[in-house]
Design a protein around this motif. Structure first.
Motif, PDB file in Angstrom:
ATOM      1  N   ASP A  82      -4.086   1.582   7.720  1.00 20.00           N
ATOM      2  CA  ASP A  82      -2.901   0.834   8.127  1.00 20.00           C
ATOM      3  C   ASP A  82      -1.853   1.773   8.730  1.00 20.00           C
ATOM      4  OD1 ASP A  82      -1.088  -1.686   7.877  1.00 20.00           O
ATOM      5  OD2 ASP A  82       0.042  -0.140   6.825  1.00 20.00           O
ATOM      6  N   ARG A  83      -1.698   2.947   8.160  1.00 22.98           N
ATOM      7  CA  ARG A  83      -0.727   3.906   8.683  1.00 22.98           C
ATOM      8  C   ARG A  83      -1.101   4.365  10.093  1.00 22.98           C
ATOM      9  NH1 ARG A  83       0.058   7.780   3.334  1.00 22.98           N
ATOM     10  NH2 ARG A  83       1.366   6.335   2.125  1.00 22.98           N
ATOM     11  N   TRP A  84      -2.368   4.733  10.283  1.00 20.65           N
ATOM     12  CA  TRP A  84      -2.799   5.190  11.609  1.00 20.65           C
ATOM     13  C   TRP A  84      -2.704   4.067  12.637  1.00 20.65           C
ATOM     14  CZ3 TRP A  84      -2.954  10.054  12.723  1.00 20.65           C
ATOM     15  CH2 TRP A  84      -3.278  11.001  11.759  1.00 20.65           C
ATOM     16  N   TYR A  85      -3.065   2.847  12.200  1.00 19.05           N
ATOM     17  CA  TYR A  85      -3.016   1.705  13.112  1.00 19.05           C
ATOM     18  C   TYR A  85      -1.587   1.444  13.574  1.00 19.05           C
ATOM     19  CZ  TYR A  85      -3.275  -3.217  14.544  1.00 19.05           C
ATOM     20  OH  TYR A  85      -3.157  -4.397  15.228  1.00 19.05           O
ATOM     21  N   LYS A  86      -0.651   1.475  12.647  1.00 20.36           N
ATOM     22  CA  LYS A  86       0.737   1.212  13.021  1.00 20.36           C
ATOM     23  C   LYS A  86       1.339   2.353  13.835  1.00 20.36           C
ATOM     24  CE  LYS A  86       1.700  -2.097   9.368  1.00 20.36           C
ATOM     25  NZ  LYS A  86       2.364  -2.395   8.079  1.00 20.36           N
TER      26      LYS A  86
END
Length: 570
Positions: A328-332
Motif C-alpha cells: 500500500d505504501r509503494w502503491y500510494k
C-alpha cells in the motif's frame, strides 16, 4: 452533485429510506457464548517463540569479529601459530610458486565472486523478487564498502580512516578475499534456496566452496588458517543476519511460482492460527478456511470461512499482513509521483490501521444506507502482523457481469452511487468484481479504498466507474436512459469529463479494452459537452518528493557500482 440537489430528483426516495442488508440467519454481530467468561485477548503473543536463527548468527558474527580483532591486533598465541604452520606445511607443495599464489589471489574475485553474484542477481530480477534483490545487493555491497574504506586511496576513504583509526594509512584486512567469498556465497544461498532440504544441501556446497578456497590460500601462504576460518564465519554470519532481519523467510519466502504476492499461503500453520483466533475473539467455531475469488483482489487475501455450526454456512474474510501494508505504501507513493497529491493517499502506519479503516468504512456505509456486507468484526491473528476482517458472505450473489443485467439491477446499482453521495462517502474502486448482484439487489464490496467527505471530483469518478461497469453488459445508451431518473445530465457529463486512465480501475479498463474500446467516448457523445477535468496536481511536496526519489535512486545505483568495483566484484 450536492446532497440537496440529489434529494429532489426522481428515485431519491431510496436514499432517504434506510437500505438494509439481505435477510439472513445466523450470527450478525456474534455474542460471546454464555458461561464462557469475559472476552479478552488470549495473551498468546507473549508466548510466541522468537526466531532462533537471527540470535545464533548474531552471536556468530560477534564472536567472529572479536576473534578477528584479537588475532589480528595482538600477537597470536603460540598454540595457534603452531597449528597454522602445521596446517600450512601439510597443505603446501614442495615447489610452491609465488607467481601461482599471485594468480590465485587475482583469480578469486574473477571466478569466485562474479560467477556467483551476477547470475544470482539476474535470477532475482527474472523472478521479480525485488526485496531479495535489494537485500542481496546491499549485503555484498556493504562488504565491498568496507574494503573501500579500509584500503581505498580516495580522499573520502582517507578521511573516514582518519576518523576511525586516527591515521589515513590503508589497513591490511586479514583474509579479505575469504570474507567476500563467504558473504557472496551465503547471501546467494539465502536468496535462491528455499528453507528446508534445498537450503541444507546448499550449505554443504557453500562449505565445500569456501573450504577449498581457504585451503588453497593457506597452502600458498596467503592466509593463516585461524584468520581464514574466522573470516569465513564473519562473512557468512553477516550475510545471513542481514537476510534474517530485512527479508525473513516467514514474510518473504523464496519461491519461483508466478503468483500475486498479495495472496498469502493458507498453509496448515496459518489456517490453525486463524481458526483459533476467530474462535477466541468472535466466539465462532470455523470448520475450515479457503481462498476465495483471488482474481478480483490484489491488495489482500480473500477467504471463505466455513462455519462448523450454521446457518449461515459460510462467512467472508479478508486476511491482511504486513506485506499488504508495505505494498500500500509503494502503491500510494507511485500514485503521488505520477499524478500528484490525489485524495486520501496517505499510507497506513500499520496493518492494524489498514484493517481498522475497512471495518470502519463498512459500518459507516451500512449506517448511511449503502448496501454492503454486514461486518462481524476484526480478528487479530498475529499481533501487529496479521489481521482478519470478517463479514457476511452475501448469499447467492454473483459478480455483476455474470448476471443478467435487467433494468431493476441497473437502477439499483445507480441508486447505490446516489446513496454514497448522500452518505458523504466515495467507494473509489468500483469495478466488476466489487459489484455483486443478489436477485435484483446490488451490493458494493471491498471498501478498503473508501473515503469520507470526498471532493466533488471523487464522487463524479464513482458515478463514471459504475456507469462504465454497467455499460459493458447493458450498453451506454440504456445506462444513460436509466441514470436520468437519478442524476442530471450535467452531473453525468461531469463524471465522464473527469474520467481518464487513472480513474478507471485496472480490471474494468481491461474488460473495456476487450469488449468496447471506445466506451468512454460513446458516453461523452450521449451527454452534454463538458470541459475536461484535469487530475494532474502539482505542488511543492510533489516536486520535492519526485526530486528526492530520483536523486536517491541514482545515488544508490552509483554507490552500489562503486562499492562492488572497490571490493573486486566488478
Amino acid at each position: 452533485m450536492a446532497d440537496d440537489e440529489a434529494g429532489g430528483q426522481p428515485g431519491a426516495e431510496g436514499v432517504r429510506s434506510r437500505v438494509t442488508g439481505a435477510p439472513g440467519t445466523g450470527p450478525r454481530r456474534p455474542e460471546w457464548p454464555d458461561g464462557a467468561g469475559r472476552r479478552r485477548p488470549s495473551g498468546r503473543d507473549r508466548d510466541t517463540p522468537r526466531p532462533v536463527a537471527p540470535v545464533v548468527w548474531t552471536a556468530a558474527a560477534v564472536c567472529a569479529v572479536s576473534l578477528a580483532v584479537l588475532v589480528f591486533a595482538a600477537r597470536r598465541p603460540e598454540v595457534l601459530q603452531a597449528m597454522d604452520e602445521a596446517v600450512r606445511d601439510r597443505l603446501a607443495t614442495a615447489d610452491g610458486d609465488p607467481a601461482f599464489a599471485a594468480d590465485l589471489a587475482a583469480l578469486g574475485p574473477v571466478l569466485g565472486y562474479r560467477v556467483l553474484w551476477v547470475p544470482t542477481a539476474a535470477l532475482l530480477v527474472w523472478a521479480a523478487r525485488w526485496r531479495h534483490l535489494a537485500v542481496y545487493l546491499g549485503s555484498i555491497s556493504l562488504m565491498a564498502a568496507i574494503a573501500q574504506i579500509a584500503a581505498g586511496e580516495t580522499q573520502l576513504a582517507q578521511v573516514v580512516r582518519s576518523g576511525v583509526t586516527g591515521s589515513a594509512v590503508s589497513l591490511d584486512l586479514p583474509a579479505w578475499p575469504v570474507i567476500v567469498l563467504s558473504t557472496v556465497a551465503a547471501a546467494s544461498l539465502y536468496a535462491l534456496a528455499p528453507s528446508g532440504p534445498a537450503r541444507r544441501w546448499g550449505w554443504a556446497a557453500v562449505v565445500v566452496l569456501v573450504a577449498g578456497f581457504v585451503a588453497a590460500r593457506v597452502a600458498l601462504g596467503l592466509d593463516a588458517l585461524t584468520l581464514a576460518v574466522v573470516s569465513a564465519v564473519l562473512g557468512a554470519s553477516a550475510a545471513v543476519l542481514v537476510f534474517a532481519v530485512l527479508a525473513p523467510e516467514s514474510e518473504f519466502p523464496v519461491t519461483y511460482r508466478r503468483r500475486v504476492k498479495a495472496h498469502l499461503d493458507l498453509d496448515e500453520e496459518r489456517t490453525g492460527r486463524v481458526l483459533a483466533a476467530v474462535r477466541d475473539q468472535l466466539g465462532l467455531e470455523l470448520a475450515d478456511i479457503h481462498p476465495y475469488r483471488l482474481d478480483g483482489s490484489a491488495g489482500s487475501t480473500p477467504c471463505r470461512l466455513t462455519l462448523a455450526h450454521g446457518p449461515p454456512e459460510h462467512l467472508f474474510g479478508k486476511l491482511y499482513a504486513t506485506s499488504h501494508m508495505r505494498s500500500d505504501r509503494w502503491y500510494k507513493l507511485a500514485r503521488v509521483l505520477r499524478w500528484g497529491r490525489l485524495e486520501d493517499e496517505a499510507p497506513f502506519s500499520s496493518v492494524r490501521r489498514l484493517v481498522q479503516h475497512e471495518d470502519y468504512m463498512l459500518r459507516l456505509l451500512r449506517d448511511g444506507g449503502v448496501r454492503v456486507p454486514e461486518p462481524l468484526g476484526v480478528v487479530e491473528v498475529l499481533p501487529g502482523r496479521e489481521y482478519l476482517l470478517v463479514t457476511e458472505l452475501v448469499p447467492d450473489a454473483v459478480e455483476l457481469l455474470d448476471s443478467p443485467v435487467d433494468d431493476a439491477i441497473v437502477d439499483d446499482a445507480l441508486r447505490q452511487v446516489l446513496t454514497l453521495w448522500s452518505a458523504g462517502a466515495a467507494h473509489r474502486d468500483l469495478k466488476p468484481s466489487n459489484v455483486l448482484v443478489q436477485g435484483d439487489r446490488v451490493y458494493l464490496v471491498d471498501v478498503s479504498f473508501g473515503e469520507l467527505r470526498p471532493s466533488r471530483w471523487r464522487q463524479a469518478v464513482d458515478l463514471a466507474d459504475m456507469m462504465l461497469t454497467l455499460a459493458v453488459v447493458a450498453g451506454p445508451r440504456r445506462v444513460v436512459e436509466r441514470a436520468a431518473a437519478f442524476f442530471e445530465p450535467e452531473e453525468m457529463a461531469e463524471a465522464f469529463a473527469a474520467t481518464n486512465a487513472l480513474t478507471v480501475p485496472r480490471q474494468l479498463a481491461t474488460r473495456i479494452a476487450e469488449t468496447r474500446p471506445d466506451l468512454v467516448e460513446e458516453f461523452r457523445a450521449l451527454l452534454p459537452e463538458c470541459q475536461r477535468i484535469r487530475t494532474q496536481r502539482w505542488s511543492v511536496r510533489r516536486v520535492l518528493l519526485a526530486v528526492a526519489t530520483g536523486a536517491g535512486a541514482v545515488l544508490a545505483v552509483a554507490l552500489l557500482a562503486l562499492n562492488l568495483r572497490a571490493g573486486g566484484l566488478l
